[in-house]
Design a protein around this motif. Structure first.
Motif, PDB file in Angstrom:
ATOM      1  N   LEU A 200     -96.818  61.174  64.713  1.00 23.53           N
ATOM      2  CA  LEU A 200     -98.264  60.985  64.706  1.00 23.53           C
ATOM      3  C   LEU A 200     -98.884  61.389  66.038  1.00 23.53           C
ATOM      4  CD1 LEU A 200     -98.518  57.555  62.865  1.00 23.53           C
ATOM      5  CD2 LEU A 200     -99.118  59.808  61.958  1.00 23.53           C
ATOM      6  N   ALA A 201     -98.170  61.150  67.120  1.00 23.54           N
ATOM      7  CA  ALA A 201     -98.689  61.452  68.455  1.00 23.54           C
ATOM      8  C   ALA A 201     -98.620  62.937  68.788  1.00 23.54           C
ATOM      9  CB  ALA A 201     -97.934  60.647  69.506  1.00 23.54           C
ATOM     10  N   VAL A 202     -97.501  63.590  68.437  1.00 25.07           N
ATOM     11  CA  VAL A 202     -97.294  64.988  68.836  1.00 25.07           C
ATOM     12  C   VAL A 202     -96.518  65.729  67.744  1.00 25.07           C
ATOM     13  CG1 VAL A 202     -96.694  66.466  70.797  1.00 25.07           C
ATOM     14  CG2 VAL A 202     -96.873  64.016  71.151  1.00 25.07           C
TER      15      VAL A 202
ATOM     16  N   ARG B  50     -94.817  62.194  76.757  1.00 27.89           N
ATOM     17  CA  ARG B  50     -94.528  61.005  77.585  1.00 27.89           C
ATOM     18  C   ARG B  50     -95.098  59.753  76.927  1.00 27.89           C
ATOM     19  NH1 ARG B  50     -96.342  64.385  82.236  1.00 27.89           N
ATOM     20  NH2 ARG B  50     -94.472  65.099  83.322  1.00 27.89           N
ATOM     21  N   GLU B  51     -96.312  59.854  76.404  1.00 35.28           N
ATOM     22  CA  GLU B  51     -96.939  58.719  75.722  1.00 35.28           C
ATOM     23  C   GLU B  51     -96.155  58.348  74.459  1.00 35.28           C
ATOM     24  OE1 GLU B  51     -99.410  55.577  75.007  1.00 35.28           O
ATOM     25  OE2 GLU B  51     -99.254  56.774  76.832  1.00 35.28           O
ATOM     26  N   ALA B  52     -95.696  59.344  73.730  1.00 32.75           N
ATOM     27  CA  ALA B  52     -94.897  59.075  72.532  1.00 32.75           C
ATOM     28  C   ALA B  52     -93.614  58.318  72.890  1.00 32.75           C
ATOM     29  CB  ALA B  52     -94.558  60.381  71.818  1.00 32.75           C
ATOM     30  N   ALA B  53     -93.023  58.672  74.019  1.00 31.99           N
ATOM     31  CA  ALA B  53     -91.814  57.967  74.462  1.00 31.99           C
ATOM     32  C   ALA B  53     -92.125  56.512  74.784  1.00 31.99           C
ATOM     33  CB  ALA B  53     -91.206  58.673  75.673  1.00 31.99           C
ATOM     34  N   VAL B  54     -93.285  56.268  75.358  1.00 30.23           N
ATOM     35  CA  VAL B  54     -93.686  54.901  75.711  1.00 30.23           C
ATOM     36  C   VAL B  54     -93.928  54.054  74.465  1.00 30.23           C
ATOM     37  CG1 VAL B  54     -95.531  53.528  76.778  1.00 30.23           C
ATOM     38  CG2 VAL B  54     -94.607  55.521  77.970  1.00 30.23           C
ATOM     39  N   VAL B  55     -94.576  54.640  73.444  1.00 32.83           N
ATOM     40  CA  VAL B  55     -94.925  53.852  72.258  1.00 32.83           C
ATOM     41  C   VAL B  55     -93.803  53.784  71.218  1.00 32.83           C
ATOM     42  CG1 VAL B  55     -97.395  54.279  72.546  1.00 32.83           C
ATOM     43  CG2 VAL B  55     -96.062  55.749  71.027  1.00 32.83           C
ATOM     44  N   CYS B  56     -92.739  54.511  71.420  1.00 31.80           N
ATOM     45  CA  CYS B  56     -91.614  54.470  70.472  1.00 31.80           C
ATOM     46  C   CYS B  56     -91.052  53.052  70.406  1.00 31.80           C
ATOM     47  CB  CYS B  56     -90.527  55.452  70.910  1.00 31.80           C
ATOM     48  SG  CYS B  56     -89.065  55.410  69.851  1.00 31.80           S
ATOM     49  N   PRO B  57     -91.088  52.411  69.227  1.00 35.83           N
ATOM     50  CA  PRO B  57     -90.642  51.018  69.127  1.00 35.83           C
ATOM     51  C   PRO B  57     -89.152  50.820  69.387  1.00 35.83           C
ATOM     52  CG  PRO B  57     -91.152  51.884  66.951  1.00 35.83           C
ATOM     53  CD  PRO B  57     -91.579  52.927  67.949  1.00 35.83           C
ATOM     54  N   SER B  58     -88.359  51.856  69.200  1.00 35.91           N
ATOM     55  CA  SER B  58     -86.920  51.715  69.430  1.00 35.91           C
ATOM     56  C   SER B  58     -86.463  52.369  70.730  1.00 35.91           C
ATOM     57  CB  SER B  58     -86.140  52.308  68.255  1.00 35.91           C
ATOM     58  OG  SER B  58     -86.415  53.692  68.141  1.00 35.91           O
ATOM     59  N   MET B  59     -87.426  52.926  71.474  1.00 33.27           N
ATOM     60  CA  MET B  59     -87.125  53.586  72.742  1.00 33.27           C
ATOM     61  C   MET B  59     -86.078  54.694  72.571  1.00 33.27           C
ATOM     62  SD  MET B  59     -87.350  50.203  75.171  1.00 33.27           S
ATOM     63  CE  MET B  59     -86.772  51.074  76.605  1.00 33.27           C
ATOM     64  N   ALA B  60     -86.229  55.457  71.502  1.00 33.19           N
ATOM     65  CA  ALA B  60     -85.272  56.502  71.174  1.00 33.19           C
ATOM     66  C   ALA B  60     -85.578  57.841  71.862  1.00 33.19           C
ATOM     67  CB  ALA B  60     -85.222  56.707  69.662  1.00 33.19           C
TER      68      ALA B  60
END
Length: 65
Positions: free
Chosen positions: A19-21, A49-59
């Motif tokens: 959804l982010a990128v 970078r923002e997608a990495a931050v909002v990833c709920p599993s930090m994958a």
């Protein structure tokens, strides 16, 4: 140089990254994240970078040299 890595063992298929990128991330048939292309421009890199931050599993990790 920047490299985006994903850990499919950690991915829960939430799809926040897509959804982010959507130009960079997609989901495979199991719903797990895949990297389509490595980001090359600053705007896309910021979104990744923002997608990495909002990833709920930090994958998602962004490795910058």
């Amino acid at each position: 140089m920047v490299r985006v890595n994903v850990d499919t063992d950690r991915c829960v298929g939430a799809g926040q990254c897509v959804l982010a990128v959507s130009d960079v991330f997609d989901q495979d048939d199991d719903g797990l994240v895949t990297v389509l292309v490595q980001p090359s421009d600053p705007e896309t890199l910021d979104a990744v970078r923002e997608a990495a931050v909002v990833c709920p599993s930090m994958a998602i990790t962004v490795v910058e040299d």
